[in-house]
Write a protein that holds these residues in place. Sequence first.
Motif, short mmCIF file in Angstrom:
data_model
loop_
_atom_site.label_atom_id
_atom_site.label_comp_id
_atom_site.label_asym_id
_atom_site.label_seq_id
_atom_site.Cartn_x
_atom_site.Cartn_y
_atom_site.Cartn_z
N VAL A 12 0.85 -1.19 0.00
CA VAL A 12 0.00 0.00 0.00
C VAL A 12 0.88 1.23 0.00
O VAL A 12 2.02 1.20 0.50
N GLN A 13 0.37 2.31 -0.55
CA GLN A 13 1.13 3.56 -0.56
C GLN A 13 1.02 4.25 0.80
O GLN A 13 0.06 4.05 1.55
N SER A 14 1.99 5.08 1.07
CA SER A 14 1.98 5.86 2.29
C SER A 14 0.68 6.65 2.39
O SER A 14 0.23 7.25 1.40
N GLY A 15 0.05 6.63 3.58
CA GLY A 15 -1.23 7.29 3.76
C GLY A 15 -2.43 6.38 3.54
O GLY A 15 -3.56 6.75 3.87
N GLY A 16 -2.18 5.20 3.01
CA GLY A 16 -3.26 4.27 2.72
C GLY A 16 -3.68 3.46 3.94
O GLY A 16 -3.19 3.68 5.06
N THR A 122 3.68 -3.98 3.46
CA THR A 122 4.70 -3.13 2.88
C THR A 122 4.08 -1.80 2.51
O THR A 122 3.10 -1.76 1.76
N VAL A 123 4.64 -0.72 3.05
CA VAL A 123 4.14 0.63 2.78
C VAL A 123 5.19 1.37 1.98
O VAL A 123 6.32 1.58 2.45
N SER A 124 4.84 1.77 0.78
CA SER A 124 5.78 2.48 -0.09
C SER A 124 5.65 3.98 0.11
O SER A 124 4.57 4.50 0.39
#
Length: 125
Positions: A12-16, A122-124
């Motif tokens: 997931v993206q940062s903030g998700g 995993t946070v991108s």
Amino acid sequence: QAQLAESGGGLVQSGGSLRLSCRGSGFTLEYNTIGWFRQTPGKEREVVACISSSDSSTYYADSVKGRFTISRDNAKNTVYLQMNSLKPEDTAVYYCGADIEAMGISKVSSEYNYWGQGTQVTVSS
């Protein structure tokens, strides 16, 4: 045989947001203290959140307070971890565990009796 199984991890993206599930079999999660822990390579497993068996009180690590929520669905024998506003530093393998002897909050991984297999988050950036 008591078992726990996590699901819901992913990229997931940062903030998700993500919702992790911890489903129990062979025993009733409602009557046990359940904790969510996370672990990164070379580091010890650290508590993220916990829900007690006695009164369903909750505990959150300072690093996730206000962003993560632990809850139970007794009908589904499942404990959830709702994770919002995710950050890259939340990246880890997440495990749920059961401390069958605790009556209240339990923060020490060595006191837990049962563990799931873990799910990668995993946070991108």
